[in-house]
Design an enzyme around this catalytic site. Structure first.
Site, PDB file in Angstrom:
ATOM      1  N   GLY A   8       0.847  -1.203   0.000  1.00  0.00           N
ATOM      2  CA  GLY A   8       0.000   0.000   0.000  1.00  0.00           C
ATOM      3  C   GLY A   8       0.874   1.241   0.000  1.00  0.00           C
ATOM      4  CB  THR A  10       0.710   4.069  -4.344  1.00  0.00           C
ATOM      5  OG1 THR A  10      -0.451   3.278  -4.065  1.00  0.00           O
ATOM      6  CG2 THR A  10       1.674   3.288  -5.230  1.00  0.00           C
ATOM      7  N   GLY A  14       1.294   4.842   3.679  1.00  0.00           N
ATOM      8  CA  GLY A  14       2.391   3.973   3.233  1.00  0.00           C
ATOM      9  C   GLY A  14       3.627   4.759   2.832  1.00  0.00           C
ATOM     10  NE  ARG A  91      -9.880   4.609  13.374  1.00  0.00           N
ATOM     11  CZ  ARG A  91     -10.142   5.350  14.451  1.00  0.00           C
ATOM     12  NH1 ARG A  91     -11.128   5.035  15.266  1.00  0.00           N
ATOM     13  NH2 ARG A  91      -9.412   6.415  14.714  1.00  0.00           N
ATOM     14  CG  ASN A  98     -10.017  -1.896   4.048  1.00  0.00           C
ATOM     15  OD1 ASN A  98      -9.913  -1.737   2.824  1.00  0.00           O
ATOM     16  ND2 ASN A  98      -9.970  -0.885   4.901  1.00  0.00           N
ATOM     17  CB  THR A 122      -5.502  -2.169   6.492  1.00  0.00           C
ATOM     18  OG1 THR A 122      -4.351  -2.150   5.658  1.00  0.00           O
ATOM     19  CG2 THR A 122      -6.757  -1.997   5.664  1.00  0.00           C
ATOM     20  CG  ASN A 123      -8.338   1.874  10.652  1.00  0.00           C
ATOM     21  OD1 ASN A 123      -8.057   1.296  11.688  1.00  0.00           O
ATOM     22  ND2 ASN A 123      -8.026   3.132  10.420  1.00  0.00           N
ATOM     23  NE  ARG A 154      -4.484  10.430  16.879  1.00  0.00           N
ATOM     24  CZ  ARG A 154      -5.059   9.707  15.933  1.00  0.00           C
ATOM     25  NH1 ARG A 154      -5.945   8.771  16.236  1.00  0.00           N
ATOM     26  NH2 ARG A 154      -4.751   9.909  14.661  1.00  0.00           N
ATOM     27  CG  HIS A 178      -7.437   2.276  16.156  1.00  0.00           C
ATOM     28  ND1 HIS A 178      -7.014   3.427  16.778  1.00  0.00           N
ATOM     29  CD2 HIS A 178      -7.423   2.561  14.821  1.00  0.00           C
ATOM     30  CE1 HIS A 178      -6.750   4.352  15.869  1.00  0.00           C
ATOM     31  NE2 HIS A 178      -7.007   3.859  14.671  1.00  0.00           N
TER      32      HIS A 178
END
Ligand SMILES: NC(=O)C1=CN([C@@H]2O[C@H](COP(=O)(O)OP(=O)(O)OC[C@H]3O[C@@H](n4cnc5c(N)ncnc54)[C@H](O)[C@@H]3O)[C@@H](O)[C@H]2O)C=CC1
Ligand SMILES: O=C([O-])CC(=O)C(=O)O
Length: 317
Positions: A8, A10, A14, A91, A98, A122-123, A154, A178
């Protein structure tokens, strides 16, 4: 020295991760993998990154491919391939789309790179970690997801700002999904080594507000600028460095737990884990009652989404 592959590459996360990972001293080879048709873009990324290596004095063999099979002999394979959410989406809305990508990817990596560590970004990342575990047939220690590491960072930043201390003085963890059901561990939060609840200023801490900010952080960034990039990119590099440097740091990632937390298990979810060159090892721990209750709810939610996705995957594969 180590080979790191980014699937991934691109995409927004990534390609930025390629840049952050290139700063890790143990990396000798980096492979960027994109989809067929993206050769020119990948070639351009390689040239641009190579310039940055030259400017910085980094010596890494960089290459690209449109075949996942070229990931063979990788020490770490990072998967950022898949669709990101758009403003207004959860998500978990991405789960099935996915999961199809991750199942196929994990099967290929499992066969071609049996000794690698596979790192999911990936989510929805907890569900994708479970899908990857099943389809790669890797041992649990070889698979993990970014999990609640970024959420923990965070929160750490918000706490440091509130108490006006350097961020390195704050240790905190968020476990669980997450996503919306994430669970902050105030019992494991310290400032300068002192348990946060022992500080006189703790009673005024806007804890709920802080957690709400963390919960909605990804959504807010996506609404404002399209995607989250710098936070995840740096967090990915921290984890890759922890593995390749055999650092044995304890970071909060999505990992398969058997029964490490209050007997709860058989799920991939964000938990503190010891991470080294052999992979990821969840740390058994006991929590406060309200934290266990929150974690149970989070596990219940992730189990349901995971089970639904696995069932749908069986139907189409
Ligand atoms: N776990 C976490 O904390 C974070 C997770 N993410 C997730 O990472 C993923 C990537 O995010 P971005 O880089 O912003 O997205 P992006 O759209 O910029 O990049 C997606 C990448 O996946 C590839 N891809 C898309 N469909 C594919 C398919 N069918 N087969 C193979 N490759 C495919 C694209 O070619 C591209 O390289 C998303 O699922 C996003 O939600 C992003 C940030 C943080
Ligand atoms: O919010 C998203 O979709 C991306 C992500 O997981 C994050 O930055 O936490």
């Amino acid at each position: 020295m180590a080979k790191v592959t980014i699937l991934g590459a691109t995409g927004n996360v990534g390609i930025f991760a390629a840049h952050t990972i290139s700063e890790i001293p143990y990396v000798s080879d980096m492979l960027l993998v994109g989809r067929p048709g993206r050769e020119d873009f990948l070639a351009g990324c390689c040239r641009d990154l190579s310039d940055s290596f030259a400017a910085r004095g980094t010596d890494i063999r960089l290459s690209y491919s449109t075949s996942i099979l070229d990931a063979k002999d990788s020490d770490v394979v990072i998967c950022t391939a898949g669709v990101p959410r758009r403003p207004g989406q959860d998500r978990n809305d991405l789960a099935f789309e996915n999961a199809k990508i991750i199942a196929e990817t994990a099967e290929t990596i499992g066969r071609s790179s049996p000794d690698a560590i596979l790192f999911l970004v990936t989510n929805p990342v907890d569900v994708m970690t479970a899908v990857a575990l099943k389809y790669s047939e890797f041992q649990p220690r070889q698979i993990f997801g970014l999990g609640t590491h970024l959420d923990s960072m965070r929160l750490k930043s918000l706490i440091a700002h509130y108490f006006r201390v350097h961020v390195s003085e704050v240790h905190t963890r968020i476990i669980g999904e997450h996503g919306d059901s994430m669970v902050p561990l105030w019992s494991a939060t310290t400032i300068g080594g002192i348990r946060i609840s022992n500080l006189p200023t703790f009673s005024g801490l806007p804890a709920q507000e802080m957690i709400e900010t963390v919960r909605t952080s990804g959504e807010a960034i996506i609404r404002d600028k399209g995607s989250t990039v710098y936070g995840p990119g740096e967090a990915i590099a921290t984890l890759v460095k922890t593995i390749l440097g055999d650092e044995n740091r304890i970071l909060t990632v999505s990992s398969y737990i058997k029964s490490e937390i209050h007997g709860i298990g058989d799920v991939c979810i964000g938990v503190p884990a010891r991470i080294n060159r052999d992979g990821v090892f969840p740390v058994p721990l006991s929590l406060e009652e309200n934290e266990v209750a929150g974690f149970r709810e989070s596990v219940k939610k992730i189990r349901k989404v995971t089970a639904d996705v696995m069932e749908r995957l069986e139907e189409v594969r």
